[in-house]
Design a protein around this motif. Sequence first.
Motif, PDB file in Angstrom:
ATOM      1  N   ASP A 168       0.864  -1.171   0.000  1.00 23.07           N
ATOM      2  CA  ASP A 168       0.000   0.000   0.000  1.00 23.07           C
ATOM      3  C   ASP A 168       0.904   1.225   0.000  1.00 23.07           C
ATOM      4  O   ASP A 168       1.492   1.566   1.024  1.00 23.07           O
ATOM      5  N   ILE A 169       1.039   1.842  -1.150  1.00 16.06           N
ATOM      6  CA  ILE A 169       1.888   3.021  -1.295  1.00 16.06           C
ATOM      7  C   ILE A 169       0.999   4.179  -1.733  1.00 16.06           C
ATOM      8  O   ILE A 169       0.342   4.111  -2.763  1.00 16.06           O
ATOM      9  N   ARG A 170       0.982   5.214  -0.928  1.00 17.62           N
ATOM     10  CA  ARG A 170       0.204   6.407  -1.261  1.00 17.62           C
ATOM     11  C   ARG A 170       1.037   7.290  -2.189  1.00 17.62           C
ATOM     12  O   ARG A 170       2.127   7.712  -1.813  1.00 17.62           O
ATOM     13  N   VAL A 171       0.502   7.549  -3.396  1.00 19.43           N
ATOM     14  CA  VAL A 171       1.242   8.279  -4.425  1.00 19.43           C
ATOM     15  C   VAL A 171       0.500   9.552  -4.806  1.00 19.43           C
ATOM     16  O   VAL A 171      -0.684   9.517  -5.139  1.00 19.43           O
ATOM     17  N   ALA A 172       1.222  10.659  -4.788  1.00 17.87           N
ATOM     18  CA  ALA A 172       0.697  11.923  -5.303  1.00 17.87           C
ATOM     19  C   ALA A 172       1.454  12.254  -6.582  1.00 17.87           C
ATOM     20  O   ALA A 172       2.675  12.106  -6.648  1.00 17.87           O
ATOM     21  N   ILE A 173       0.721  12.675  -7.582  1.00 21.44           N
ATOM     22  CA  ILE A 173       1.319  13.132  -8.839  1.00 21.44           C
ATOM     23  C   ILE A 173       1.036  14.621  -8.938  1.00 21.44           C
ATOM     24  O   ILE A 173      -0.129  15.041  -8.902  1.00 21.44           O
ATOM     25  N   VAL A 174       2.077  15.417  -9.018  1.00 21.04           N
ATOM     26  CA  VAL A 174       1.922  16.853  -9.189  1.00 21.04           C
ATOM     27  C   VAL A 174       2.430  17.193 -10.585  1.00 21.04           C
ATOM     28  O   VAL A 174       3.546  16.836 -10.956  1.00 21.04           O
ATOM     29  N   ALA A 175       1.558  17.823 -11.379  1.00 24.38           N
ATOM     30  CA  ALA A 175       1.853  18.032 -12.789  1.00 24.38           C
ATOM     31  C   ALA A 175       1.679  19.489 -13.179  1.00 24.38           C
ATOM     32  O   ALA A 175       0.686  20.133 -12.831  1.00 24.38           O
ATOM     33  N   ALA A 176       2.649  19.985 -13.932  1.00 23.69           N
ATOM     34  CA  ALA A 176       2.587  21.345 -14.465  1.00 23.69           C
ATOM     35  C   ALA A 176       1.562  21.396 -15.594  1.00 23.69           C
ATOM     36  O   ALA A 176       1.093  20.365 -16.084  1.00 23.69           O
ATOM     37  N   SER A 177       1.244  22.601 -16.013  1.00 14.08           N
ATOM     38  CA  SER A 177       0.186  22.775 -17.006  1.00 14.08           C
ATOM     39  C   SER A 177       0.670  23.257 -18.373  1.00 14.08           C
ATOM     40  O   SER A 177      -0.095  23.249 -19.321  1.00 14.08           O
ATOM     41  N   TRP A 178       1.889  23.695 -18.497  1.00 15.21           N
ATOM     42  CA  TRP A 178       2.414  24.153 -19.791  1.00 15.21           C
ATOM     43  C   TRP A 178       2.578  22.977 -20.744  1.00 15.21           C
ATOM     44  O   TRP A 178       2.819  21.853 -20.320  1.00 15.21           O
ATOM     45  N   HIS A 179       2.494  23.223 -22.041  1.00 17.53           N
ATOM     46  CA  HIS A 179       2.720  22.230 -23.105  1.00 17.53           C
ATOM     47  C   HIS A 179       1.758  21.050 -22.972  1.00 17.53           C
ATOM     48  O   HIS A 179       2.138  19.919 -22.670  1.00 17.53           O
ATOM     49  N   THR A 180       0.497  21.352 -23.210  1.00 18.31           N
ATOM     50  CA  THR A 180      -0.612  20.434 -22.954  1.00 18.31           C
ATOM     51  C   THR A 180      -0.427  19.048 -23.549  1.00 18.31           C
ATOM     52  O   THR A 180      -0.630  18.043 -22.856  1.00 18.31           O
ATOM     53  N   GLU A 181      -0.050  18.954 -24.809  1.00 20.07           N
ATOM     54  CA  GLU A 181       0.057  17.637 -25.444  1.00 20.07           C
ATOM     55  C   GLU A 181       1.111  16.775 -24.747  1.00 20.07           C
ATOM     56  O   GLU A 181       0.883  15.598 -24.454  1.00 20.07           O
ATOM     57  N   ILE A 182       2.260  17.359 -24.459  1.00 18.44           N
ATOM     58  CA  ILE A 182       3.330  16.621 -23.789  1.00 18.44           C
ATOM     59  C   ILE A 182       2.901  16.252 -22.370  1.00 18.44           C
ATOM     60  O   ILE A 182       3.070  15.107 -21.923  1.00 18.44           O
ATOM     61  N   CYS A 227      14.029  20.149 -22.283  1.00 15.93           N
ATOM     62  CA  CYS A 227      14.268  19.875 -23.701  1.00 15.93           C
ATOM     63  C   CYS A 227      14.724  21.112 -24.458  1.00 15.93           C
ATOM     64  O   CYS A 227      14.320  22.229 -24.137  1.00 15.93           O
ATOM     65  N   ASP A 228      15.496  20.868 -25.485  1.00 16.37           N
ATOM     66  CA  ASP A 228      15.880  21.956 -26.383  1.00 16.37           C
ATOM     67  C   ASP A 228      14.760  22.277 -27.361  1.00 16.37           C
ATOM     68  O   ASP A 228      14.626  23.417 -27.804  1.00 16.37           O
ATOM     69  N   THR A 229      13.960  21.258 -27.717  1.00 14.57           N
ATOM     70  CA  THR A 229      12.896  21.451 -28.707  1.00 14.57           C
ATOM     71  C   THR A 229      11.619  20.764 -28.235  1.00 14.57           C
ATOM     72  O   THR A 229      11.658  19.843 -27.410  1.00 14.57           O
ATOM     73  N   GLU A 230      10.503  21.193 -28.798  1.00  8.05           N
ATOM     74  CA  GLU A 230       9.232  20.550 -28.492  1.00  8.05           C
ATOM     75  C   GLU A 230       9.247  19.081 -28.920  1.00  8.05           C
ATOM     76  O   GLU A 230       8.697  18.222 -28.232  1.00  8.05           O
ATOM     77  N   GLN A 231       9.899  18.788 -30.037  1.00  7.14           N
ATOM     78  CA  GLN A 231       9.955  17.411 -30.525  1.00  7.14           C
ATOM     79  C   GLN A 231      10.631  16.484 -29.517  1.00  7.14           C
ATOM     80  O   GLN A 231      10.201  15.345 -29.332  1.00  7.14           O
ATOM     81  N   GLN A 232      11.659  16.973 -28.839  1.00  3.23           N
ATOM     82  CA  GLN A 232      12.298  16.153 -27.812  1.00  3.23           C
ATOM     83  C   GLN A 232      11.310  15.805 -26.697  1.00  3.23           C
ATOM     84  O   GLN A 232      11.318  14.703 -26.175  1.00  3.23           O
ATOM     85  N   GLY A 233      10.455  16.742 -26.340  1.00  5.00           N
ATOM     86  CA  GLY A 233       9.433  16.476 -25.333  1.00  5.00           C
ATOM     87  C   GLY A 233       8.420  15.452 -25.816  1.00  5.00           C
ATOM     88  O   GLY A 233       8.057  14.540 -25.085  1.00  5.00           O
TER      89      GLY A 233
END
Length: 160
Positions: free
Chosen positions: A20-34, A121-127
């Motif tokens: 039983d591992i309690r996990v929180a995921i905190v996620a930024a909002s920039w670059h929606t597709e990535i 990343c240097d480029t969006e494609q790398q993301g």
Amino acid sequence: MSGHGAPDNDVSSIKAKGLDIRVAIVAASWHTEIMDGLINGALRAVEDAGLLPKLIRVPGSFELPVAAARLAPHFDAVVALGVVIRGGTPHFDYVCSAATTGLTDVSVRTGTPIGFGVLTCDTEQQGLDRAGLPGSSEDKGYEAVAAAVNTVAALRGAGV
């Protein structure tokens, strides 16, 4: 070559052991597709481990450390997801450094494993290549969860 020598990202032992591992995921909002790819990969890893996550969204990668600091005392693992893409100003360097140093500080200070899923990343494609999307070569959201929950399991196995 990115990904060369990477550890096994198997999380099935977490489920098999019934940890039983309690996990929180905190996620930024920039670059929606990535970010959508990173979040989906992280949620898939949590599901594969048989765990239930808490997902929190913050504006950007700079805000990840403060959110992780508030979450760490209440969760066994925190996973930080974000994307910073190099532009024409030093902003990239400052945000990457602040996020990395801040998340490292939270982990060491609290003893809570932090899965580092911040793409720098240097480029969006790398993301896009690392976001776990169809056609991506890597799934850094999944990997960040695997690193965090497997660290929790290793520490519990060591009796700490």
